[in-house]
Each structure stands twice: as structure tokens, then as C-alpha cells.
Design a protein around this motif. Structure first.
Motif, PDB file in Angstrom:
ATOM      1  N   GLY A  72     -66.099  26.747  14.326  1.00 57.07           N
ATOM      2  CA  GLY A  72     -66.746  25.443  14.208  1.00 57.07           C
ATOM      3  C   GLY A  72     -66.085  24.377  15.058  1.00 57.07           C
ATOM      4  O   GLY A  72     -66.734  23.394  15.439  1.00 57.07           O
ATOM      5  N   GLY A 130     -71.120  29.602  17.197  1.00 58.20           N
ATOM      6  CA  GLY A 130     -69.736  29.216  17.474  1.00 58.20           C
ATOM      7  C   GLY A 130     -69.018  30.233  18.327  1.00 58.20           C
ATOM      8  O   GLY A 130     -68.265  29.873  19.253  1.00 58.20           O
ATOM      9  N   ALA A 189     -69.596  21.646  10.835  1.00 52.19           N
ATOM     10  CA  ALA A 189     -69.710  22.049  12.234  1.00 52.19           C
ATOM     11  C   ALA A 189     -71.022  22.784  12.452  1.00 52.19           C
ATOM     12  O   ALA A 189     -71.290  23.791  11.815  1.00 52.19           O
ATOM     13  CB  ALA A 189     -68.532  22.945  12.620  1.00 52.19           C
ATOM     14  N   PRO A 192     -62.748  20.038  12.216  1.00 53.59           N
ATOM     15  CA  PRO A 192     -62.699  21.254  11.399  1.00 53.59           C
ATOM     16  C   PRO A 192     -61.271  21.735  11.156  1.00 53.59           C
ATOM     17  O   PRO A 192     -60.986  22.333  10.114  1.00 53.59           O
ATOM     18  CB  PRO A 192     -63.494  22.276  12.220  1.00 53.59           C
ATOM     19  N   GLN A 233     -61.541  25.088  22.070  1.00 53.29           N
ATOM     20  CA  GLN A 233     -60.808  24.609  20.903  1.00 53.29           C
ATOM     21  C   GLN A 233     -59.312  24.901  21.013  1.00 53.29           C
ATOM     22  O   GLN A 233     -58.503  24.246  20.345  1.00 53.29           O
ATOM     23  CB  GLN A 233     -61.369  25.189  19.595  1.00 53.29           C
ATOM     24  N   ASN A 248     -66.872  21.329   6.599  1.00 50.67           N
ATOM     25  CA  ASN A 248     -66.576  20.717   7.904  1.00 50.67           C
ATOM     26  C   ASN A 248     -67.815  20.313   8.695  1.00 50.67           C
ATOM     27  O   ASN A 248     -67.704  19.629   9.701  1.00 50.67           O
ATOM     28  CB  ASN A 248     -65.690  21.650   8.748  1.00 50.67           C
ATOM     29  N   THR A 255     -68.081  24.594  18.135  1.00 54.43           N
ATOM     30  CA  THR A 255     -69.447  24.113  17.915  1.00 54.43           C
ATOM     31  C   THR A 255     -69.477  22.594  17.852  1.00 54.43           C
ATOM     32  O   THR A 255     -70.341  21.948  18.446  1.00 54.43           O
ATOM     33  CB  THR A 255     -70.012  24.695  16.606  1.00 54.43           C
ATOM     34  N   LYS A 256     -68.512  22.014  17.137  1.00 57.62           N
ATOM     35  CA  LYS A 256     -68.495  20.562  16.995  1.00 57.62           C
ATOM     36  C   LYS A 256     -68.148  19.886  18.330  1.00 57.62           C
ATOM     37  O   LYS A 256     -68.672  18.813  18.650  1.00 57.62           O
ATOM     38  CB  LYS A 256     -67.510  20.142  15.904  1.00 57.62           C
TER      39      LYS A 256
END
Length: 573
Positions: free
Chosen positions: A108, A29, A287, A315, A40, A285, A111-112
Motif C-alpha cells: 500500500g 500494489g 491505500a 501506511p 516505497q 491505511n 499504491t498510495k
């Protein structure tokens, strides 16, 4: 059951519970956060506009709207991790574990964003007209290269798909119904087997309808259950408003030292708080686990990055908002460090071969070292002498749920309406109860998971009615998670064996859902940790391998957006 738990714990110690696993998860992440320049943060506002339907068009390929895909993915993540998982993390690692859950979520989000974008980019349209995607599809369809030569990673895709099927039970089915049935039993006295049977039937009726019925149900359940849960949570937080600032301080004050002993809590070192916080954050979450990309693959969109941006919100909603609220409920109410009367789980009982007193600081420090893996103590092997339910041995220390157990009583466990105290001997081997006689131990110790959150909700404006909010909220949260994970599993089965295999998978899924309702909670959670890691590891390998592909996808989306929506405000792609 004890042997099963020991075997699963051994496996978990090499993967999900291993020292390297949290670093691999957070490191991925952090790498993408820096490599992609904090997407993000940059794309957060744009993600809100996308999920609101601002840029939707009716002719886009897919089966669900952005909001329905988000709701389905959220229903797969918002579940026992938010109610039971947070309580379990705080129980194991103290308030500092909550901080590491939040860090996991912040990284996360990136990452997601990556895994969902790649999944959407390489999704397939099946023969029945529905969309199928997920890490197994980008592992199979993307151009992976080593030294300029294309390599086939279908073997990695197969490993991931098998892990997804296993995790659909370990993450989506077993812990969900186990938490529901445990809470229904402690709150309403409803038999666990009855709870499992009723909900298994309801589960079967929903998942037979496939993704469109699943999306229709979850898009209604998620907002409703969030409202109910928040009402109960803030009733506790405002009732204990004077403890909010100390609660926040406790989350951040012991980040790099671990949490010191307080009340019945023995204490936890940094390594334990970090590992459990990251592990429970991932369970909450998901992620990096690769599950949400399967749900998002069904969304109507022809640009993969638009769906990746929607995934940024998951997340944030799941862990940074809902888990933080749950954590503040636990900390402000003070229940996390208090001992409560409860029925002991065999897997959490440990009997030491000497007498240690909680009131003695040196003894408490010795137990702290034992529980945190610093210096193990000798465990007891022999017989417990019990008279009228009371243990007569004086040369032992009875631990349960990582705490000194008090006022322990032994009862016959024969399914009678009234408890009958036990008199006789109980066989103990290596500190664990191995006696085959049907017995149950009831006493005072720390409590964790959903029962702890239920106790915390009683410390608010609703009084003893607060536990009912947890029960209802958990029922909706966990049931919707089980619904979504059945979809993840059937997509993996389709990838492995074709669409005809799905019906057999669904039958086994529902049957396992029923049986997990009355199994040992500790074993369920240990199995969950293993299956999460089995999915996460190949997924992290895949997305890191496709890092350049991801950067190019962002560039392509910027060009598409400026051409399709001229004049619209947008972040710098």
C-alpha cells in the motif's frame, strides 16, 4: 436490525467481502511496486527529508504544508482501524490476519505513492482560492486513451465522487463515533447518546472552518494521540515481555494454514485470515481507496511527486508501526483468545439446532467448519424457554461472536438502573433473535473491536487504568478521523454539485455522526466494508490506466530536482 445486517452482508459478499477483492487490492500494489522499481524503498529516506520541510518554499501554490497534509491524511487513517480494526481482524482470522495487514501496508505504500502523485498533478484551484484534488480530478482531467484515442472518464469520476460521499459516512463518521461511544460506555459508563451529542457539536464547530482549521487541529492531535497510545501499548508489551517472541512466531507461523483453535478461539482457515487481514488493513491505511489524495491535494507544492513521496510514510506509520504495536498488545496479553463477560449484540448471536460441546474435539471441529463456511449446520427456529434469566433449552448451542457462549443470562432491557432478570419465552427464527420484547443477553464469549483492545491494555503496568488510555486514545484517534473525512466528503460534493452544496452535506454529516453513536456495531462495520470497496474499485481502475503517466511523472521530478537543488543528495529517479 437483523434484516438490515443480512442485506448489507449480502451486498458486502459481492464486493468488499468477496474473494477477488483482496487480490485486486494487493495485485495493484504489487504491480506498481515492480513496475516502478520499489519506490516505497528507494524514496523512503527522501520522503522523510521532504516532510521535514527541507525543500519547502513559501511561494508554492497550496493551502497547507507537507507536514500538515500528512497529519490531515494520517488523522483520516489513524483511527478505529488501529484500535478496533486490528482487534476485529485478529478476532476473525487469528494472528495470521495481522501478517496480511502488514503485507497490505507494505504494498500500500506504493499504491498510495501513485494515487497521491496523480491527484496532486491534476488538482484544480477553486473559485474561493482553495485547492481541490483527488481521484475524481485525475479521472476527469488526465488523458485516458484506448487504441490511441482519447476517452472521457468523467462517468468514472462521478462514480468515485458519489462513493466518496457514501464512504465519508461508512469510513469516517459512523464507525468512529460508534467505537468511541461503545468504549466510553464500557469504561466510564457514559450514555452513548450523550457521547454522540457532545462530540457531534464539537465536530460541527471544527469542520465549518474548512481545510485550514482542519489541518491546524489535526496537526496537533495526531502527534499527541500517538504519544498517549504508545505509552499505554508499551506498558502492556513490556509487562508481558516473555510472550513477545511467541507472539511474533504466531503472526508468521500460520500464514498459509490459518490459525488453529486456542482458548475460546474456534480457529480460522487461510481464506478467512487472508480476506479479513487485507480488508482491515485497507480500512486502517486506506491505500488504494483514494481518500488520502484528497487531503494531500491541498499541500503547497508545484511538483506532484514530492507530495506522493510524503504519502509513502502513511501506511508505514499507520499500519506497519501502530497496527503492529496494537497486534502485539493483543497477542502478548492473551486476551484475543479468552472469553470475557459482555453484553451480546443481536447481529452476532447464532443459535444452532443441536447441542455441541466445546470440550468435545469432534464438536469443536464441526463448529469450526460451520463458522469458516466449509459446512453449514442447521440453525434453530422456535422459542427459548427462560426462567429467572437462565435458558432452559438443552437441544441448542448458543454462539456469540464466533465462539461458544457461556453463562448466558437474559435480562429485561427497559432502561432501568438495575437489571431485572427475564422469565418467559424468546422467539428465535433461523438462529437469530427476532422477539420484539426489549431484552438483552449477557454472558461470556470472545470480544472484538475497541472493547477487546481496552481489556488488553488492562494487562500492563497501569493495571485497570490501561483501559482509560484506550478510551482517551480512541477518542482522539477516531474524532480526528471523522474531522478529516468530512473534508473528503465536502470535496466530493463540490465536484458533484458545486461549493454551495457543502453546507448541506456538513449538516447531514454531523447528524449521522450523532445517530451512529448508539447503533449496532456489527451493522456499522459491515456498511463500512461496502463503502470502502465502492471507492477502491474505480480508483484502482484509474491508477492502473495511468501507469505510463506515473512513470513519466517520476522522470520529470528527477529533472526538476536536479535543476532546482543542485548538489543535494537524492535517490535515482
Amino acid at each position: 436490525m437483523l434484516q438490515i445486517n443480512e442485506f448489507l452482508s449480502l451486498i458486502d459478499s459481492f464486493i468488499g467481502g468477496a474473494v477477488w477483492f483482496p487480490y485486486a487490492l494487493l495485485g495493484t500494489g504489487l504491480f506498481f511496486t515492480i513496475y516502478l522499481k520499489f519506490p516505497q524503498v528507494r524514496f523512503f529516506r527522501h520522503a522523510l527529508r521532504i516532510v521535514s520541510g527541507k525543500f519547502d518554499r513559501k511561494d508554492l501554490p497550496g493551502d497547507t504544508s507537507h507536514f500538515q497534509a500528512l497529519s490531515t491524511a494520517l488523522s483520516g487513517t489513524v483511527g478505529t482501524g488501529n484500535i478496533a480494526g486490528v482487534a476485529f481482524a485478529v478476532h476473525l482470522g487469528g494472528p495470521a490476519a495481522l501478517f496480511w495487514m502488514l503485507v497490505t501496508a507494505a504494498l500500500g505504500m506504493c499504491t498510495k505513492f501513485v494515487e497521491v502523485s496523480l491527484s496532486h498533478k491534476y488538482r484544480n484551484k477553486l473559485d474561493d482560492g482553495t485547492m481541490a484534488g483527488g481521484p475524481m480530478y485525475y479521472m476527469k482531467n488526465a488523458d485516458f486513451k484506448i487504441g490511441g484515442k482519447k476517452v472521457n472518464l468523467k462517468w468514472l469520476a462521478t462514480i468515485f465522487a458519489v462513493a466518496t460521499v457514501l464512504s465519508s459516512f461508512g469510513t469516517g463518521s459512523l464507525p468512529q463515533i460508534n467505537s468511541i461511544s461503545s468504549t466510553m460506555l464500557s469504561t466510564f459508563g457514559v450514555n452513548q447518546m450523550l457521547t454522540g451529542a457532545v462530540l457531534a457539536i464539537c465536530l460541527g464547530l471544527v469542520i465549518i472552518g474548512g481545510i485550514k482549521r482542519i489541518a491546524a487541529v489535526t496537526s496537533k492531535l495526531v502527534p499527541g494521540m500517538a504519544i498517549v497510545y504508545f505509552i499505554g501499548a508499551f506498558a502492556v508489551i513490556f509487562f508481558n515481555i516473555e510472550n513477545i517472541i511467541p507472539s511474533f512466531v504466531s503472526i508468521f507461523s500460520d500464514i498459509f494454514t490459518g490459525t488453529a483453535a486456542t482458548g475460546g478461539f474456534i480457529g480460522a482457515n487461510l481464506a478467512f485470515a487472508f480476506n479479513r487481514g487485507v480488508n482491515r488493513g485497507l480500512f486502517s491505511n486506506e491505500a488504494g481507496q483514494g481518500s488520502a489524495p484528497i487531503a494531500h491535494a491541498s499541500a503547497k507544492a508545484n511538483e506532484p511527486l514530492s507530495e506522493g513521496m510524503v504519502a509513502i510514510l502513511e501506511p508505514f506509520i499507520d499500519t506497519i508501526i501502530i497496527c503492529l504495536v496494537t497486534g502485539l498488545v493483543l497477542l502478548s496479553s492473551g486476551v484475543w483468545s479468552e472469553k470475557h463477560n459482555n453484553q451480546f449484540e443481536y447481529a452476532e448471536i447464532e443459535i444452532l439446532n443441536d447441542s455441541y460441546k466445546e470440550s468435545n474435539p469432534d464438536n469443536s471441529k464441526t463448529i469450526y467448519d460451520h463458522l469458516n463456511g466449509i459446512k453449514a449446520l442447521p440453525v434453530y427456529t422456535g422459542a427459548l424457554n427462560v426462567v429467572d434469566g437462565k435458558i432452559q433449552n438443552e437441544d441448542i448451542t448458543f454462539l456469540h461472536s464466533r465462539s461458544f457462549a457461556e453463562n448466558v443470562m437474559v435480562y429485561k432491557n427497559e432502561g432501568l438502573l438495575t437489571d431485572e432478570v427475564f422469565t418467559g419465552q424468546v422467539e428465535i427464527v433461523n438462529g437469530t433473535v427476532t422477539d420484539s420484547k426489549p431484552l438483552k443477553f449477557i454472558g461470556e464469549s470472545l470480544v472484538h473491536s475497541a472493547p477487546l483492545t481496552a481489556i488488553a491494555f488492562n494487562r500492563g503496568f497501569f493495571g485497570d487504568y490501561g483501559q482509560y488510555i484506550v478510551s482517551i486514545g480512541l477518542l482522539l484517534f477516531a474524532f480526528s478521523t471523522a474531522i478529516s473525512w468530512s473534508y473528503y466528503g465536502d470535496r466530493a460534493m463540490t465536484f458533484l454539485f458545486g461549493s454551495k452544496s457543502v453546507i448541506y452535506y456538513r449538516i447531514v454529516y454531523v447528524i449521522a455522526f450523532f445517530f451512529a453513536a448508539f447503533q449496532d456495531t456489527t451493522i456499522i462495520w459491515t456498511l463500512s466494508g461496502i463503502t470502502i470497496a465502492l471507492m477502491t474499485i474505480p480508483n484502482l481502475i484509474g491508477i492502473i490506466w495511468l501507469r505510463k503517466d506515473m512513470k513519466q511523472t517520476i522522470k520529470e521530478y528527477g529533472e526538476f530536482f536536479e535543476k532546482t537543488f543542485p548538489g543535494e543528495k537524492h535517490p535515482k529517479f
